[in-house]
Scaffold this active site. Sequence first.
Site, PDB file in Angstrom:
ATOM      1  N   HIS A   1       0.854  -1.200   0.000  1.00 55.67           N
ATOM      2  CA  HIS A   1       0.000   0.000   0.000  1.00 55.67           C
ATOM      3  C   HIS A   1       0.878   1.235   0.000  1.00 55.67           C
ATOM      4  O   HIS A   1       1.980   1.236   0.554  1.00 55.67           O
ATOM      5  CB  HIS A   1      -0.988   0.000   1.171  1.00 55.67           C
ATOM      6  CG  HIS A   1      -0.374   0.023   2.544  1.00 55.67           C
ATOM      7  ND1 HIS A   1      -0.031   1.199   3.185  1.00 55.67           N
ATOM      8  CD2 HIS A   1      -0.051  -0.974   3.401  1.00 55.67           C
ATOM      9  CE1 HIS A   1       0.467   0.908   4.382  1.00 55.67           C
ATOM     10  NE2 HIS A   1       0.473  -0.394   4.538  1.00 55.67           N
TER      11      HIS A   1
ATOM     12  N   ASP B   1      -0.305   4.408   0.944  1.00 55.40           N
ATOM     13  CA  ASP B   1      -0.661   5.420   1.932  1.00 55.40           C
ATOM     14  C   ASP B   1       0.071   5.165   3.242  1.00 55.40           C
ATOM     15  O   ASP B   1       0.512   4.049   3.519  1.00 55.40           O
ATOM     16  CB  ASP B   1      -2.172   5.466   2.149  1.00 55.40           C
ATOM     17  CG  ASP B   1      -2.739   4.200   2.775  1.00 55.40           C
ATOM     18  OD1 ASP B   1      -2.257   3.093   2.432  1.00 55.40           O
ATOM     19  OD2 ASP B   1      -3.664   4.295   3.598  1.00 55.40           O
TER      20      ASP B   1
ATOM     21  N   ASP C   1       6.323   0.931   6.718  1.00 58.74           N
ATOM     22  CA  ASP C   1       4.902   0.640   6.514  1.00 58.74           C
ATOM     23  C   ASP C   1       4.289   1.662   5.569  1.00 58.74           C
ATOM     24  O   ASP C   1       3.798   2.695   6.018  1.00 58.74           O
ATOM     25  CB  ASP C   1       4.195   0.670   7.867  1.00 58.74           C
ATOM     26  CG  ASP C   1       2.737   0.295   7.795  1.00 58.74           C
ATOM     27  OD1 ASP C   1       2.335  -0.345   6.803  1.00 58.74           O
ATOM     28  OD2 ASP C   1       1.980   0.666   8.713  1.00 58.74           O
TER      29      ASP C   1
ATOM     30  N   GLU D   1      -5.113   1.648   2.892  1.00 60.40           N
ATOM     31  CA  GLU D   1      -4.950   0.581   3.887  1.00 60.40           C
ATOM     32  C   GLU D   1      -4.973   1.136   5.301  1.00 60.40           C
ATOM     33  O   GLU D   1      -5.554   0.531   6.208  1.00 60.40           O
ATOM     34  CB  GLU D   1      -3.645  -0.173   3.627  1.00 60.40           C
ATOM     35  CG  GLU D   1      -3.517  -1.489   4.398  1.00 60.40           C
ATOM     36  CD  GLU D   1      -2.976  -1.335   5.806  1.00 60.40           C
ATOM     37  OE1 GLU D   1      -3.119  -2.271   6.608  1.00 60.40           O
ATOM     38  OE2 GLU D   1      -2.391  -0.266   6.115  1.00 60.40           O
ATOM     39  N   GLU D   2      -4.357   2.296   5.495  1.00 60.69           N
ATOM     40  CA  GLU D   2      -4.312   2.881   6.838  1.00 60.69           C
ATOM     41  C   GLU D   2      -5.661   3.444   7.271  1.00 60.69           C
ATOM     42  O   GLU D   2      -5.810   3.851   8.423  1.00 60.69           O
ATOM     43  CB  GLU D   2      -3.247   3.981   6.893  1.00 60.69           C
ATOM     44  CG  GLU D   2      -1.831   3.534   6.534  1.00 60.69           C
ATOM     45  CD  GLU D   2      -1.218   2.571   7.541  1.00 60.69           C
ATOM     46  OE1 GLU D   2      -1.927   2.149   8.477  1.00 60.69           O
ATOM     47  OE2 GLU D   2      -0.035   2.235   7.381  1.00 60.69           O
TER      48      GLU D   2
ATOM     49  N   HIS E   1       3.640   3.216  12.658  1.00 60.01           N
ATOM     50  CA  HIS E   1       2.542   3.986  13.240  1.00 60.01           C
ATOM     51  C   HIS E   1       2.997   4.885  14.385  1.00 60.01           C
ATOM     52  O   HIS E   1       2.163   5.570  14.989  1.00 60.01           O
ATOM     53  CB  HIS E   1       1.396   3.090  13.741  1.00 60.01           C
ATOM     54  CG  HIS E   1       0.665   2.369  12.666  1.00 60.01           C
ATOM     55  ND1 HIS E   1      -0.657   1.979  12.808  1.00 60.01           N
ATOM     56  CD2 HIS E   1       1.037   1.953  11.436  1.00 60.01           C
ATOM     57  CE1 HIS E   1      -1.048   1.352  11.709  1.00 60.01           C
ATOM     58  NE2 HIS E   1      -0.015   1.324  10.859  1.00 60.01           N
TER      59      HIS E   1
END
Length: 460
Positions: free
Chosen positions: A98, A100, A131, A162-163, A430
């Site tokens: 992903h 994003d 990520d 995705e996030e 994150h």
Amino acid sequence: MAGKTIDATVIRDRVEGDWKRILDVLARKIALKAVSAEGITGEHMRRSAEFVAEELAKVGVETKVVQSSNPDGTPGAWEVVGSRTVDPAAPTVLLYAHHDVQPVPDPSAWDTDPWTATEIDGRLYGRGSADDGGGLAIHSGALKALGDDLKVNVKVFIEGEEEMGSPSFIPFIEAHRDEFDSDVIIVADSGNWADSIPSLTTSLRGNTGVDVTVKVLDHPVHSGQYGGPILDANTLAAMLIASMYDGSGDLAIPGVKADEPIGGLQCDLDEAQVRADASIVPGYRLAGTGSLASRLWTKPSVTVIGFDAQPVEGSFNVIDNEATFRLSLRTAPTQRPEEAQKALADFLVAHAPFGAQVTVVPSDNGMGWAMDPDAEATKDALEAMEEAFGVPPINQGQGGSIPFIPELRRLFPKAQVLVTGPEDPKSNAHSPNESVGLFGLKHNVIAEALLLAKLGAGRA
């Protein structure tokens, strides 16, 4: 092997020769600030998708950027889809990542500029470095390393939301089935045992949730006049929450199931490392029984993620009449989340303390996933990882959820799913100071290239 694969030394040399380009792609991706929380339809997300499409085109994939639609018909995320066909009779591999990334709420919490790729002591720092910019780098590097020696057909899907929970993911796939149908699906959005020790992700927990309201009065009353026989709603809510656990800290909710680590436990997690990584205060005793790995990967867990109560500032002497809290339940990989959700809701209503009124409102469900340890693609992946890193992989589950993986399995039941990725325990995905280990990233590129070569040799 049903055919001859490209020599691992050749792959390694090609990745070494391409390493500067791979890092440059990752650095430029970080700088794009592709925060989907700031608007999945935004111009910044379109630019990110176009960048990814251009970079994949440079390594031989015919790509396009497509805007998805949400289930209600409104415009959705900018997605990247593409393909490269080498032989219609060859196996087809879908590569997922992903583009994003998570927001950066407080840049001052970072030691470096979160939007500038910064190399320190063998790690590359920046939001999205692990990520999932690292996943993009793995796919790009592996395809470049194979070049004309690629013997599998490749499809790519690089997601743009995705996030944000992937609300348009399934409608998009259902509208583009031919662009996703494949024999093997490689999801490069997970991690490794360590920067120097590779892993296949063996399982993911599912997730579900409920909002719970505990009511004892129709309105607040004076705590001096009525306190004693009438317990406030916050205390009753605390009692209800505590009733979900036994004396060891295991969930004790009939119907909420637990699994053991999928494929067996090769190595348990180190408690001292977990305590350090999670910044656990001294003296806290870890809850639950059994291996630490099973408690984090395959046993269910409940977290109170929200609680509506009167703030301390401005509080006064009344008995609160009702309290509402939100529970997030991580389910065992093989349990249907709606089944666990119902079991949780039934338990909470049945265990209302002192006969208080308990109301439960269910929220969304996401299915867990368990790897097939006996699949040929699994064996190929483990071999490729050991060849690339020079050490045997230590497989690991993940306590988190990626709900689209079981949905992919539902839509394409014949496909073998492999979950890999660039992260390691130091990645801080994150969180502030997100990073990717460069040793691990380089060897993950080598491993994916070797895996694609093995799949192309006829073992898909």
